[in-house]
Design an enzyme around this catalytic site. Structure first.
Site: not given
Length: 270
Positions: A55, A125
């Site tokens: 990711s 993230k």
């Protein structure tokens, strides 16, 4: 016996070798002290993490190992988790607090390790939305408070996820309103999360997105990640110290020559 003879005798006595039991005890004390120091550092200052998923590629690749700063944002209720090894949790002590102790708030563009509200594992993230922001993705382009976020195409690459699925991606340099830049990549601009509603970030919360935009389950998926409370932040990613292809365990030293990514080691993460 003269005083000099007595003194020499005492020195000779004090210089006698320690017993085996004494040496074992001293070794045990040193080991315990070292472990306690390591635990304190890991709990309060710096903690190593590894990347198991795609990711955040190319910023953080599968098989990257990095150090995260735990004190820069202070301490929240999940700050004292020492991580997991497979299904085993080393330590996961949740503090009974609703805010944070010490530290500052994150900046837009920081890379955060955090605990999503619906989950009990750590995610990593980039901080995209600040409290009060409006975030939206339209046709693959990120909008912050109604303004499109500039991006510049810098090339193409092959991206492989944790299942071994390889796709060609377009690589961009994206620039946030505060002037910080970072690299993102997209399979295309018409993937499932490339057209979203407007997300209004609540007070005391942050909106997170992965740099591998089409291979990231992030705050765009409200049921899985959603808005991240300030108290759920754990640490800020700082620097890579090791990197190996295919998520090979680092202890397999015989695999290093062909698989270690030497060019990714000892570099800042931003």
């Amino acid at each position: 016996m003269s005083q000099s003879d007595e003194k020499a005798g005492k020195n000779a006595k004090s210089a006698q070798p320690k017993s085996a039991a004494g040496e074992v005890w001293e070794t045990f004390v040193v080991i315990v002290e070292a472990l306690l120091i390591a635990i304190v550092i890991r709990c309060f200052l710096f903690q190593p993490f590894s990347i198991p998923t795609a990711s955040m590629q190319q910023t953080l690749m599968i098989g990257d190992y990095f150090i995260a700063n735990k004190f820069v944002w202070g301490y929240g209720k999940h700050s004292f988790s020492l991580g997991r090894y497979g299904d085993f949790t080393l330590l996961d002590f949740e503090l009974p607090i609703s805010g944070r102790i010490l530290g500052r708030e994150p900046n837009r563009g920081d890379i955060a390790i955090f605990r999503p509200v619906p989950e009990d594992i750590e995610y990593i993230k980039r901080v995209v939305g600040m409290p009060g922001d409006e975030i939206q993705v339209r046709e693959g382009r990120l909008y912050i408070n109604g303004d499109i976020v500039p991006r510049e195409e810098i090339g193409t690459a092959l991206d492989t996820d944790s299942n071994g699925d390889t796709r060609e991606v377009t690589v961009y340099q994206e620039t946030f309103p505060n002037g910080t830049t970072h690299t993102i990549q997209e399979i295309s601009d018409n993937q499932p999360l490339d057209n979203t509603p407007v997300y209004r970030v609540p007070a005391g919360h942050y909106f997170m997105m992965g740099d591998n935009r089409d291979r990231s389950a992030d705050s765009r998926v409200l049921s899985a990640v959603g808005y991240v409370p300030y108290t759920n932040l754990i640490a800020k990613a700082e620097a890579r110290f090791f990197s190996i292809q295919d998520n090979i365990p680092p202890w397999q030293i015989w695999q290093w020559p062909a698989n270690v990514r030497w060019d990714r080691m000892f570099r800042s993460v931003y």
